[in-house]
Design a protein around this motif. Structure first.
Motif, PDB file in Angstrom:
ATOM      1  N   GLY A   1      35.249  44.756  43.098  1.00 20.61           N
ATOM      2  CA  GLY A   1      35.079  43.432  42.516  1.00 20.61           C
ATOM      3  C   GLY A   1      36.076  43.183  41.742  1.00 20.61           C
ATOM      4  O   GLY A   1      36.678  41.997  41.684  1.00 20.61           O
ATOM      5  N   SER A   2      36.913  44.116  40.849  1.00 21.49           N
ATOM      6  CA  SER A   2      37.838  43.478  39.962  1.00 21.49           C
ATOM      7  C   SER A   2      39.042  43.362  40.939  1.00 21.49           C
ATOM      8  O   SER A   2      39.774  42.332  40.585  1.00 21.49           O
ATOM      9  N   TYR A   3      39.255  44.073  41.767  1.00 23.35           N
ATOM     10  CA  TYR A   3      40.531  43.811  42.691  1.00 23.35           C
ATOM     11  C   TYR A   3      40.435  42.395  43.175  1.00 23.35           C
ATOM     12  O   TYR A   3      41.315  41.543  43.340  1.00 23.35           O
ATOM     13  N   ARG A   4      39.068  42.170  43.972  1.00 25.24           N
ATOM     14  CA  ARG A   4      38.845  40.712  44.561  1.00 25.24           C
ATOM     15  C   ARG A   4      38.863  39.667  43.369  1.00 25.24           C
ATOM     16  O   ARG A   4      39.165  38.669  44.100  1.00 25.24           O
ATOM     17  N   LEU A   5      38.499  40.114  42.347  1.00 22.14           N
ATOM     18  CA  LEU A   5      38.543  38.835  41.432  1.00 22.14           C
ATOM     19  C   LEU A   5      40.068  38.542  41.112  1.00 22.14           C
ATOM     20  O   LEU A   5      40.523  37.236  40.935  1.00 22.14           O
ATOM     21  N   LEU A   6      40.859  39.397  41.151  1.00 22.34           N
ATOM     22  CA  LEU A   6      42.452  39.247  40.817  1.00 22.34           C
ATOM     23  C   LEU A   6      42.862  38.484  42.045  1.00 22.34           C
ATOM     24  O   LEU A   6      43.783  37.472  42.005  1.00 22.34           O
ATOM     25  N   PHE A   7      42.611  39.068  43.360  1.00 24.65           N
ATOM     26  CA  PHE A   7      43.322  38.266  44.442  1.00 24.65           C
ATOM     27  C   PHE A   7      42.279  36.928  45.079  1.00 24.65           C
ATOM     28  O   PHE A   7      42.521  36.610  46.111  1.00 24.65           O
ATOM     29  N   SER A   8      41.510  36.649  44.205  1.00 26.01           N
ATOM     30  CA  SER A   8      40.710  35.423  44.424  1.00 26.01           C
ATOM     31  C   SER A   8      41.540  34.231  43.536  1.00 26.01           C
ATOM     32  O   SER A   8      40.985  33.068  43.563  1.00 26.01           O
ATOM     33  N   ASN A   9      42.456  34.545  42.895  1.00 26.72           N
ATOM     34  CA  ASN A   9      42.897  33.613  41.922  1.00 26.72           C
ATOM     35  C   ASN A   9      44.432  33.264  42.475  1.00 26.72           C
ATOM     36  O   ASN A   9      45.118  33.911  43.005  1.00 26.72           O
ATOM     37  N   PRO A  10      44.494  31.699  42.635  1.00 27.42           N
ATOM     38  CA  PRO A  10      45.518  31.022  43.378  1.00 27.42           C
ATOM     39  C   PRO A  10      47.013  31.432  42.660  1.00 27.42           C
ATOM     40  O   PRO A  10      47.897  31.402  43.376  1.00 27.42           O
ATOM     41  N   HIS A  11      46.862  31.454  41.353  1.00 28.12           N
ATOM     42  CA  HIS A  11      48.128  31.767  40.561  1.00 28.12           C
ATOM     43  C   HIS A  11      48.860  33.417  41.033  1.00 28.12           C
ATOM     44  O   HIS A  11      49.943  33.462  41.470  1.00 28.12           O
TER      45      HIS A  11
END
Length: 326
Positions: A11-21
């Motif tokens: 979940g932590s990785y996916r939270l990062l890579f769901s961010n457009p920046h």
């Protein structure tokens, strides 16, 4: 509960890579394609889960991003996040399957017309393992040899590999890039390095537009980086980057000890491995020289040098060939 923590890590990785920046910096910083300059980066958006089929979501789940071009055309980025330490040899086949499923989904949801040209998909594999990625990067390299006449009909796909540790080793990371910060944190050089990087993340995420990205970095550091670095330390509940930085200072001795111990262990293992390989090679060289001298007499310097530079496998093969001579 291992399953609980694995969910937190994923979940932590996916939270990062769901961010457009972060995704924008990943693509712009690591995809060497001049045409990306014509993209409308303000409209980079993730493909909503409602538009992703169950089969694609269950089998992939790492992220699909839509980016329109200024000329009205578009491109989809299919991100595969690989955190395992071993290579996935059939990754090209997996991505070919996911790409086909994505096209079907886009047409079924009427985001793409069946009568129009299909948009381009760029498959990207982001690999965070320590060992170098050696798996084939194209379908062509997975297929057995075939007659030339059949080759045009073979399934074609090639993916872009972003090997984090290799980029860090070569110091080939672009500056002022959120993805670079993540890669450097993941492959850090110890407590001082991490503290400096955390402070850099704090400075780079000032402003309301970066609130979600700061939360994503904080979550990842909390559930991935810190437990990995301090497995034997009971970490307090921290939910802020500055709190994390202060906590790391408090536990710097434990972290430094852990980091040095792991480095010493890896160094000893690598040294032992190299020593054994060198000893094996030197022993094989000596045996081959004695065999050749017994059969042919003294050896020219060029032959001695060639033996010295040969691999263990070559020496063993040559030695067996000498024994087979009449």
């Amino acid at each position: 509960n291992p399953g609980y923590f694995m969910n937190k890590i994923d979940g932590s990785y996916r939270l990062l890579f769901s961010n457009p920046h972060l995704v924008r910096d990943l693509i712009r910083g690591f995809v060497d394609e001049p045409s990306l300059a014509s993209m409308d980066w303000s409209k980079l958006v993730p493909l909503l889960s409602d538009y992703v089929s169950d089969s694609l979501r269950q089998r992939q789940g790492d992220g699909v991003w839509y980016l329109p071009r200024q000329d009205g055309k578009s491109i989809y980025f299919l991100l595969m996040l690989e955190h395992q330490s071993t290579n996935d040899r059939i990754m090209a086949l997996r991505l070919a399957t996911y790409s086909a499923l994505l096209y079907e989904t886009l047409m079924a949801s009427k985001l793409v017309s069946r009568k129009a040209h299909l948009p381009r998909i760029l498959p990207v594999v982001l690999y965070s393992g320590i060992k170098r990625w050696t798996a084939p990067r194209s379908m062509n390299d997975l297929l057995e040899s075939s007659p030339r006449a059949l080759r045009p009909y073979a399934l074609q796909l090639r993916y872009l590999l972003i090997d984090e540790s290799e980029l860090v080793r070569r110091d080939a990371l672009p500056a002022n890039n959120f993805a670079s910060l993540l890669f450097r944190l993941e492959h850090n050089q110890g407590i001082d390095d991490v503290q400096n990087l955390v402070h850099t993340v704090w400075d780079r995420t000032i402003g309301p537009e970066f609130t979600e990205l700061r939360i994503a970095f904080t979550t990842w550091i909390k559930y991935v980086l810190l437990p990995r670095a301090l497995p034997d330390v009971a970490l307090p509940a921290v939910d802020d980057l500055l709190e994390i930085k202060a906590m790391m200072t408090e536990h710097s001795r434990a972290w430094t000890h852990q980091w040095k111990a792991e480095g010493l262990k890896e160094g000893l293992e690598e040294g032992l491995k190299q020593g054994l390989e060198k000893g094996h090679q030197e022993g094989a060289s000596a045996i081959l020289e004695k065999q050749l001298q017994r059969k042919f007499g003294s050896l020219p310097g060029t032959i001695q040098q060639r033996i010295k530079n040969a691999t263990t496998e070559q020496l063993e093969t040559w030695s067996l060939n000498v024994l087979a001579l009449n």
